[in-house]
Write an enzyme that holds these catalytic residues in place. Structure first.
Site, PDB file in Angstrom:
ATOM      1  N   THR A 191       0.839  -1.196   0.000  1.00  0.00           N
ATOM      2  CA  THR A 191       0.000   0.000   0.000  1.00  0.00           C
ATOM      3  C   THR A 191       0.876   1.248   0.000  1.00  0.00           C
ATOM      4  O   THR A 191       1.949   1.259   0.589  1.00  0.00           O
ATOM      5  CB  THR A 191      -0.911   0.009   1.239  1.00  0.00           C
ATOM      6  OG1 THR A 191      -1.669  -1.194   1.264  1.00  0.00           O
ATOM      7  CG2 THR A 191      -1.863   1.196   1.223  1.00  0.00           C
ATOM      8  N   SER A 196      -3.461   0.358  -3.267  1.00  0.00           N
ATOM      9  CA  SER A 196      -2.867  -0.882  -2.770  1.00  0.00           C
ATOM     10  C   SER A 196      -2.944  -1.978  -3.815  1.00  0.00           C
ATOM     11  O   SER A 196      -3.883  -2.028  -4.617  1.00  0.00           O
ATOM     12  CB  SER A 196      -3.595  -1.360  -1.502  1.00  0.00           C
ATOM     13  OG  SER A 196      -3.004  -2.553  -1.011  1.00  0.00           O
ATOM     14  N   ILE A 197      -1.935  -2.862  -3.813  1.00  0.00           N
ATOM     15  CA  ILE A 197      -1.994  -4.078  -4.601  1.00  0.00           C
ATOM     16  C   ILE A 197      -1.974  -5.306  -3.689  1.00  0.00           C
ATOM     17  O   ILE A 197      -1.863  -6.435  -4.156  1.00  0.00           O
ATOM     18  CB  ILE A 197      -0.834  -4.184  -5.620  1.00  0.00           C
ATOM     19  CG1 ILE A 197       0.530  -4.088  -4.910  1.00  0.00           C
ATOM     20  CG2 ILE A 197      -0.969  -3.116  -6.682  1.00  0.00           C
ATOM     21  CD1 ILE A 197       1.716  -4.331  -5.821  1.00  0.00           C
ATOM     22  N   ASN A 198      -2.114  -5.083  -2.374  1.00  0.00           N
ATOM     23  CA  ASN A 198      -2.097  -6.186  -1.412  1.00  0.00           C
ATOM     24  C   ASN A 198      -0.900  -7.107  -1.642  1.00  0.00           C
ATOM     25  O   ASN A 198       0.124  -6.689  -2.168  1.00  0.00           O
ATOM     26  CB  ASN A 198      -3.412  -6.959  -1.450  1.00  0.00           C
ATOM     27  CG  ASN A 198      -4.409  -6.419  -0.456  1.00  0.00           C
ATOM     28  OD1 ASN A 198      -4.083  -6.193   0.703  1.00  0.00           O
ATOM     29  ND2 ASN A 198      -5.621  -6.182  -0.920  1.00  0.00           N
ATOM     30  N   SER A 200     -12.013  -1.831   3.842  1.00  0.00           N
ATOM     31  CA  SER A 200     -10.611  -1.478   3.701  1.00  0.00           C
ATOM     32  C   SER A 200     -10.162  -0.652   4.896  1.00  0.00           C
ATOM     33  O   SER A 200     -10.955   0.059   5.515  1.00  0.00           O
ATOM     34  CB  SER A 200     -10.396  -0.671   2.415  1.00  0.00           C
ATOM     35  OG  SER A 200      -9.076  -0.159   2.350  1.00  0.00           O
ATOM     36  N   GLY A 238      -1.711  -1.488   6.354  1.00  0.00           N
ATOM     37  CA  GLY A 238      -2.796  -2.394   6.743  1.00  0.00           C
ATOM     38  C   GLY A 238      -3.607  -1.849   7.900  1.00  0.00           C
ATOM     39  O   GLY A 238      -3.980  -0.673   7.930  1.00  0.00           O
TER      40      GLY A 238
END
Length: 291
Positions: free
Chosen positions: A130, A148-150, A194, A215
């Site tokens: 993120t 974010s792309i996690n 989220s 996170g």
């Protein structure tokens, strides 16, 4: 490739899914916070949790070490309560009357330390990948963007991010917070919750743009930075970087389990005199920049 790659991993993405998808444009939610108005995206983003934490804690201005220890004890308890409420983040009515809701939750806080079950915690998996950017333009426009792309790997069930080999696109199924949760059973295309909480705070004399990554620690880092800066008078750099060892030691002695965590906050602020200040936590190599 856009459809075949997910299919190889058990996905069910179809052309109809792509054709029927509609972007939802909503107004920002606005919550009063002392002399500021705080603007943030509505659920399923995490701004509602952040504003709840700040509303519970507002009104406190610790000066002595003992006052700071009590303040941060109550802050930790507030974060525990907020963590237990994350399962409700998808409900648009979550903060329909946030000040009275915060008052009710504040009454649950005392000087004792409780078992984790006391807070009815939300089980989740923390995300990575993120980033946040805070921007103030010459014309006064203010933008807070968190993306974010996690995790860049298969994580289990429907929680994954994959690289599309044909188009070289990154396909992100951000259902990560539904994992290990009853919500997974009911997932039917709704936007998942989220922790992201980009925010703009505006008073009569100042505009503050702030956000973070990390996170579930986004809420923690942002709330701490906002309180340090707006309530305790610290500069943006001090507000984002400062740690108080004497308070941490006292909280540990009181029975709190203190762990180091990795989250990054950055912010930019402009006052009515035109003075600009900006700072980014340097642990992700971020820097403030201007023109």
């Amino acid at each position: 490739g856009l459809l075949s790659d997910p299919a190889k991993r058990g996905g069910t993405l179809t052309l109809q899914d792509l054709a029927s998808y509609k972007v939802t444009v909503t107004d920002a939610w606005t919550v009063p916070l002392r002399e500021y108005q705080m603007y943030f995206p509505p659920p399923p983003a995490g701004g509602a949790i952040l504003s709840l934490v700040l509303n519970i804690m507002k009104g406190s201005s610790p000066i002595t070490t003992d006052e700071k220890i009590l303040f941060y004890h109550r802050y930790v308890e507030t974060l525990n309560i907020a963590r237990g409420l994350k399962k409700h983040i998808r409900d648009p009515k979550f903060t329909s009357d946030e000040e009275s809701f915060a008052d009710d939750k504040r009454r649950l806080i005392n000087d004792e330390i409780h078992d984790p079950r006391h807070y009815n915690p939300t089980l989740h998996v923390d995300s990575s990948g993120t980033t946040h950017v805070s921007v103030l333009a010459e014309d006064g426009s203010a933008v807070a963007v968190t993306s974010s792309i996690n995790y860049m790997s298969v994580f289990g069930w429907f929680c994954f991010t994959v690289r599309n080999q044909l188009s070289k696109m990154i396909l992100v199924w951000i259902i990560l917070l539904f994992c290990h949760s009853k919500l997974l059973l009911y997932f039917s295309g709704e936007r998942p919750p989220s922790n992201m909480a980009p925010a703009v705070l505006k008073s009569q004399s100042k505009t503050l743009v702030i956000g973070g990554s990390g996170g579930s620690w986004i809420t923690t880092g942002m709330a701490s930075a906002i309180m340090n800066h707006l309530w305790f008078g610290k500069s943006l750099k001090e507000a984002i970087d400062t740690g108080e060892k004497d308070v941490v030691d006292a909280l540990e002695a009181k029975g709190h389990k203190i762990a180091k965590f990795y989250n990054v906050v950055n912010a930019v602020e402009k006052d009515d005199g035109g003075c600009l200040s900006a700072y980014s936590d340097e642990r992700k190599k971020g820097k403030a920049a201007g023109y």
